[in-house]
Write an enzyme that holds these catalytic residues in place. Structure first.
Site: not given
Ligand SMILES: NC(=O)c1ccc[n+]([C@@H]2O[C@H](COP(=O)([O-])OP(=O)(O)OC[C@H]3O[C@@H](n4cnc5c(N)ncnc54)[C@H](OP(=O)(O)O)[C@@H]3O)[C@@H](O)[C@H]2O)c1
Length: 393
Positions: A118, A187, A268-269, A272-273
């Site tokens: 990252y 990863h 999980p979101l 963000g979508f």
């Molecule tokens: N192992 C892998 O291959 C892999 C791949 C991808 C990600 N990850 C891990 O998974 C974690 C989370 O993944 P991600 O950041 O891709 O996706 P996510 O957690 O599904 O979504 C994050 C996005 O959601 C928004 N958000 C959070 N809470 C919200 C709410 N209550 N209402 C509306 N929008 C909200 C955030 O924007 P705001 O900042 O505006 O809240 C952010 O842009 C990463 O940090 C990483 O550690 C692992």
């Protein structure tokens, strides 16, 4: 829908107890005789204090990933740190982000997820700075396995050779300022390094006290079985949410249940979508957001898929919860060994997400939701062809 409430205890007395517990652990002479890994676990015993004022958005429950020697008890929801400065467009100042991460600690989060890749060490360094002084209370997970040459990722290759795993581990420990990583994940699979070698290397790192536990991302059931035989796996971290339910169909969730392995759904979101704040007009930062390259985040796909957010809105409206809360609560109600790691840059979203941990859906509500979401076809694939080729089928 029911809400679970625990006994009230003031924040002040929580902090006092935590500090006292930590002090007691530090002066116990028997600690001299234990391994680094055991010391790390002992130091975390203060996290069992999980009572907060009822009005406070906090994680009040813990969940256990893995079983037996591989068991790892953490807050029921973790914090995905990637978007704090990588791949999620704009972010606040460093001071604000550090304050946000510390706020998560104060609200009971004990699992923080990052990776070497990252921003190539950039995210790890931020997380390390944010958690300085708190690492006796929380765990950090990081990841190895992407190939980097002079800090630039070679996207067509992976590297899980023992030498690289060890190299990444040392870098992660230094960047994060910890003696032991809570979890160390592969990863993506490295087709040139058998998983048994990877598992053996992680087993050695556990014995050396450099990591507590290990896991893998986006692997198939055969790989999990082979790896688990060599070194018990604590958790699988793969994508899982309403718009990507592959782990239900390919046997991963069932295998985790069978072998006593935990499951950590990433994104999980759906990046963000499913929080409902992204629409076809959303502009992603062209220099710091991978969503602009993903088929599912193209304007036509966003417009079509927004019907799914509307289903979540309709379900949540009568229950007083938001689409993000419906999404996270569905995941947490699905299995007791699931610990989601949503990411955010905002205190308001952190609070909204943490409140999800108190939401209980009935079996009828789960079925109603799944039926309503499944009626809408998901448009656009989650990854581009190169990224998808790295996912083990
Ligand atoms: N192992 C892998 O291959 C892999 C791949 C991808 C990600 N990850 C891990 O998974 C974690 C989370 O993944 P991600 O950041 O891709 O996706 P996510 O957690 O599904 O979504 C994050 C996005 O959601 C928004 N958000 C959070 N809470 C919200 C709410 N209550 N209402 C509306 N929008 C909200 C955030 O924007 P705001 O900042 O505006 O809240 C952010 O842009 C990463 O940090 C990483 O550690 C692992």
């Amino acid at each position: 829908m029911k809400t679970e409430q625990n006994n009230e205890m003031s924040r002040r007395s929580f902090l006092k107890r935590t500090i006292l517990t930590g002090t007691a652990i530090c002066v116990t002479p028997t600690l001299e005789k234990v391994t680094a890994a055991e010391r790390a676990i002992a130091g975390k015993s203060s996290t069992s204090v999980t009572t907060f004022p009822a009005s406070m958005a906090a994680v009040r429950m813990q969940r256990t990933l893995g079983s037996g020697k591989a068991a790892f008890t953490v807050s029921a929801m973790g914090y995905g740190c990637m978007g704090l400065n990588h791949n999620r467009s704009q972010y606040p100042s460093k001071d604000k982000e550090i304050a946000l991460v510390r706020e998560a600690v104060e609200r009971g989060v004990t699992l923080f997820d990052t990776a070497e890749s990252y921003g190539y060490h950039i995210n790890e360094k931020l997380v390390g700075e944010a958690l300085k002084g708190y690492t006796d209370r929380v765990f950090v997970s990081s990841k190895f396995g992407h190939k980097f040459v002079n800090g630039v990722q070679v996207k067509t290759e992976e590297d899980s050779t023992p030498a690289n795993i060890r190299h990444v581990c040392e870098n992660s420990l230094r960047n994060l300022g910890v003696e032991t990583l809570g979890m160390f994940y592969q990863h993506r699979i490295d087709p040139n390094t058998p998983i048994e070698i990877v598992a053996e290397t992680c087993s050695e790192l556990i014995k050396e006290g450099k990591i507590l536990h290990w896991g893998m991302c986006e692997v198939n059931t055969e790989t999990i079985r082979r790896a688990h035989k060599v070194c018990p796996v604590t958790a699988i971290q793969s994508e899982y949410h309403f718009m990507h339910r592959a782990v239900e169909e390919n046997g991963i969730l069932a295998l985790c249940e069978e072998l006593g392995i935990g499951f950590v759904p990433y994104s999980p979101l759906n990046r963000g979508f499913l929080g409902g704040m992204i629409n076809e007009y959303t502009q992603f930062d062209t220099t710091n957001d991978n969503r602009q390259t993903l088929p599912r985040f193209q304007p036509e796909a966003i417009r079509a898929n927004y019907r799914i957010v509307e289903v979540l809105n309709a379900f949540g409206r009568t229950r007083g919860i938001t689409p993000a809360q419906v999404t996270l609560a569905w995941l947490m109600n699905k299995k007791p060994f699931i610990v989601p790691i949503p990411g955010t840059t905002k205190l308001s979203h952190l609070e909204e997400n943490l409140r999800t941990c108190d939401i209980v859906f009935s079996a009828e509500e789960m079925t109603e939701l799944e039926k309503a979401v499944a009626a809408i076809p998901v448009i656009g694939s989650r990854y581009d062809a190169l990224q998808e080729s790295k996912i083990q089928k």
